[in-house]
Structure formats: structure tokens, C-alpha cells
Design a protein around this motif. Structure first.
Motif, PDB file in Angstrom:
ATOM      1  N   ALA A  13       0.849  -1.188   0.000  1.00  0.00           N
ATOM      2  CA  ALA A  13       0.000   0.000   0.000  1.00  0.00           C
ATOM      3  C   ALA A  13       0.880   1.231   0.000  1.00  0.00           C
ATOM      4  N   GLU A  14       0.438   2.229  -0.746  1.00  0.00           N
ATOM      5  CA  GLU A  14       1.101   3.534  -0.687  1.00  0.00           C
ATOM      6  C   GLU A  14       0.329   4.396   0.292  1.00  0.00           C
ATOM      7  N   LEU A  47       4.462  12.632   4.191  1.00  0.00           N
ATOM      8  CA  LEU A  47       5.530  11.688   3.859  1.00  0.00           C
ATOM      9  C   LEU A  47       4.905  10.451   3.229  1.00  0.00           C
ATOM     10  N   VAL A  48       5.344  10.097   2.028  1.00  0.00           N
ATOM     11  CA  VAL A  48       4.787   8.949   1.307  1.00  0.00           C
ATOM     12  C   VAL A  48       5.661   7.720   1.568  1.00  0.00           C
ATOM     13  N   LEU A  49       5.010   6.631   2.022  1.00  0.00           N
ATOM     14  CA  LEU A  49       5.705   5.383   2.307  1.00  0.00           C
ATOM     15  C   LEU A  49       4.979   4.241   1.612  1.00  0.00           C
ATOM     16  N   ALA A  57      11.679   0.993   7.521  1.00  0.00           N
ATOM     17  CA  ALA A  57      10.693   0.026   7.020  1.00  0.00           C
ATOM     18  C   ALA A  57      10.355  -1.018   8.074  1.00  0.00           C
ATOM     19  N   ASP A  58      11.329  -1.375   8.936  1.00  0.00           N
ATOM     20  CA  ASP A  58      11.097  -2.360   9.993  1.00  0.00           C
ATOM     21  C   ASP A  58      10.424  -1.693  11.189  1.00  0.00           C
ATOM     22  N   GLY A  59       9.569  -2.454  11.865  1.00  0.00           N
ATOM     23  CA  GLY A  59       8.915  -1.923  13.046  1.00  0.00           C
ATOM     24  C   GLY A  59       7.791  -0.964  12.746  1.00  0.00           C
ATOM     25  N   VAL A  60       7.263  -1.027  11.532  1.00  0.00           N
ATOM     26  CA  VAL A  60       6.173  -0.154  11.102  1.00  0.00           C
ATOM     27  C   VAL A  60       5.091  -1.023  10.484  1.00  0.00           C
ATOM     28  N   ALA A  61       3.842  -0.844  10.894  1.00  0.00           N
ATOM     29  CA  ALA A  61       2.768  -1.686  10.378  1.00  0.00           C
ATOM     30  C   ALA A  61       1.470  -0.902  10.228  1.00  0.00           C
TER      31      ALA A  61
END
Length: 357
Positions: A257-258, A264-266, A348-352
Motif C-alpha cells: 500500500a502507498e 511523507l509517502v511510504l 521500514a522495519d517496526g512499522v505496520a
């Protein structure tokens, strides 16, 4: 003897009520042999009720309970082949360590010499060889806990139940004893069900964790899966520290998913989220801070607080009037000062993504 592939414990549609209060709601659960499963949750969530049902100290209003494939729903606690380690240890104060560990064997009719030999073996196994003649009052809290474990495992139970066994110990001793319990459980391939409200304890010792909330299982999985991929706001907030912030899911592309986080776009795994409003769980150590603001791929923020904790720094950073992040940084050599502008990056890690909002 049941087949090794048969779950050690099964709950099938188990419900327990106390008057108008539902303490446990339609629980389906299978626990594999040789694993340590932790029931984790806040007070009143149903975890202790589930343990008491497995132990035979309560009976369900609906559903069935099986141990080793045998239906024990209506069986007494003494007929279930389970051992239990209580929060209070429940040692006999007038008996020595050896007598405490022997008690269940002797009560079951074992000859004295055989009982002493078996008890002495288990006392040595928990690291208390030489303490056989001591009374509980002559032992530390951690040593008393080990006696309670030895007394339970000497009966060679099919399942060992732990009811908040470390809550009476100080923080340093809790860490030491939980390591001992885990090592013992693995070395003996014990099946254990462990109740705690301590998230760190659950993460450290478990093969599998059931996070419970409001009489039901909120999420069931490995410690890593629960920490890194929480399926709800409750689980994300309950398992460790997490910043829960509002986001917008802009588009879905396969498993990704964007998202838009305050501009801030992730791109992240969507975990079932759909386009629209959602929330993002960000672990404190997944946030990076750099002096200044305006770097590409970062958010501008202002440092609100800074605290030195020896091994790390803890910060609070204001991103917008609605978004403030708690940040943990290992960099204690060059701490940032409150009031300074910072560039905030998100790993990127630790983000959900948490679906729905």
C-alpha cells in the motif's frame, strides 16, 4: 497413550459466564506438545479464567476441553494430569524443600524411597541441589519459585500451567527466573501454558502468544509476528511501545500500500487495509532523528523533550499539532536538545498499517 501429533490442550467453543458477565467467549484453541504458549492481556481480559478452565478449577458453560486428546470437560483437577505453579508459590512453610517436592508423590501413594529419589532429581534439575533440608523461609523469592516448579514437574504432568509466576519478584530477578523457566521448559520438552500481563516477559519466553481482550483472543501468533504485524490498534498498543498515528492509504498494489503520513509517502505491506483512512503503528526505535529539517524523504519536526537513560536517549518529537512521536535512540554521545528542529525519518522495519480507523 495419545498420539504425539494430538494437541496437548484443546479448547473447542469454550465459553464461561459469571452471572451476566461473560468472562470467556467461544474460544477455539489447540496447543502443540512441547510448546510454551502465553496468555497475555490486561486485568479482566479472561486469561486467568482460561487457565482455571484448563486446570479444572472451573467448568465451562459451553464447549469442550481436551488434554492429550481426552475429553476432560467434566473431570476434576486431580484427574487431568496437569501441574500448576501459582503466583504465591503455595509452598508448605513447615516442610523442607525435599518434603515440599515429595508431597504430591507421597500423596499419590509412591513409596518414600522412590519419592525421595525422584524429588532429589528434580531439585537438582532446577539448580537447588544442596538445599533439600531448607525451609521456604530460608530461601530467596527466586529459589522458592524453583521449588514450586520442581514440585510441579516431579509429577510428570502432561501440561504445566503458570499463573503469573514472577509477579512477586523484583525486575532483575524476574528476568533471571524467566530465563530459567524457559530453559527448563525447552530442555524437558514440556507443554506449558503461561499467564502474564507483562509484555516483555511474554515476548522473551513464548513460542506463541495469545493476546486477550474483553473475553476473546485479539490476536494469536509468534512474538515476532505480534510485535511486527499487529492486526488491531489494541494489539499494537499493548505489545511494547508504539506510536499510533493517522494515515491515508492512497492506493493498493498487490500486497503493498502507498500511504501518506503527514505528507511523507511510504510503501508498506497493507495487511488487509483498504484505500482511505487508517492508522500506522510505529515502534520508537524505528524513528530516526537528524538535526535540522527539510531533508528529502523526511518529516520536519521539533524536539519537545529529551531524556538520558544510560544506554539510550528517549525523545518526544512534535510533527503536527495532532502527531507527536515517542523516539528511542541509541546515540547517547551526541544528544539532541529540546526545542531544536529535526528531520524525522521512518524505517521500514517496526512499522505496520492497522486496517480501519
Amino acid at each position: 497413550m495419545s498420539d504425539v501429533t494430538t494437541p496437548a490442550v484443546e479448547l473447542r467453543g469454550v465459553t464461561k459466564r459469571y452471572g451476566d458477565v461473560t468472562a470467556l467467549r467461544t474460544i477455539d484453541l489447540a496447543i502443540d506438545r512441547g510448546t510454551l504458549v502465553t496468555l497475555l492481556g490486561p486485568s479482566g481480559c479472561g486469561k486467568t479464567t482460561m487457565l482455571r478452565l484448563i486446570a479444572g478449577l472451573e467448568r465451562p458453560d459451553d464447549g469442550r476441553i481436551l488434554i492429550g486428546g481426552r475429553d476432560v470437560t467434566l473431570a476434576a483437577a486431580s484427574e487431568r494430569n496437569i501441574g500448576m505453579v501459582f503466583q504465591s508459590y503455595a509452598l508448605f512453610p513447615h516442610m523442607t524443600v525435599l518434603e515440599n517436592v515429595c508431597y504430591g508423590l507421597r500423596a499419590g501413594g509412591m513409596k518414600k524411597a522412590e519419592a525421595i529419589a525422584a524429588a532429589t532429581d528434580k531439585i537438582a534439575l532446577v539448580g537447588l541441589a544442596g538445599y533439600e533440608s531448607r525451609l521456604p523461609s530460608e530461601l530467596s523469592g527466586g529459589q522458592q519459585q524453583r521449588v514450586a516448579v520442581a514440585r510441579a514437574i516431579v509429577l510428570e504432568p502432561e501440561v504445566l500451567l503458570f499463573d503469573e509466576p514472577l509477579s512477586n519478584l523484583d525486575a532483575k530477578l524476574r528476568r533471571h527466573v524467566r530465563e530459567e523457566i524457559r530453559e527448563l521448559q525447552q530442555s524437558l520438552s514440556l507443554t506449558a501454558v503461561y499467564v502474564t500481563h507483562d509484555q516483555q516477559e511474554a515476548l522473551a519466553i513464548s513460542d506463541r502468544i495469545l493476546v486477550m481482550n474483553m473475553a476473546a483472543v485479539a490476536q494469536d501468533g509468534s512474538p515476532r509476528a505480534l510485535y511486527e504485524q499487529p492486526e488491531s490498534r489494541f494489539v499494537a498498543d499493548f505489545i511494547g511501545d508504539a506510536n499510533i498515528v493517522p494515515i491515508e492509504v492512497r492506493r493498493i498494489d498487490g500486497p503493498l500500500a502507498e500511504i501518506d503520513l503527514a505528507g511523507l509517502v511510504l510503501t508498506l505491506p497493507h495487511h488487509g487495509a483498504t484505500v482511505g483512512a487508517a492508522e500506522l503503528a510505529i515502534r520508537p526505535q524505528s524513528v530516526g532523528l537528524a538535526p535540522g529539517a527539510g531533508a528529502p524523504g523526511t518529516l520536519p519536526g521539533r524536539l519537545a523533550t529529551a531524556a538520558y537513560l544510560g544506554s539510550h536517549m528517549e525523545y518526544r518529537v512534535r510533527i503536527t499539532p495532532e502527531i507527536e512521536l515517542f523516539v528511542v535512540s541509541p546515540d547517547v554521545a551526541a544528544p539532541l536538545k529540546p526545542g531544536c528542529d529535526v528531520a524525522v525519518s521512518v524505517a521500514a522495519d517496526g512499522v505496520a498499517i492497522i486496517p480501519g480507523r
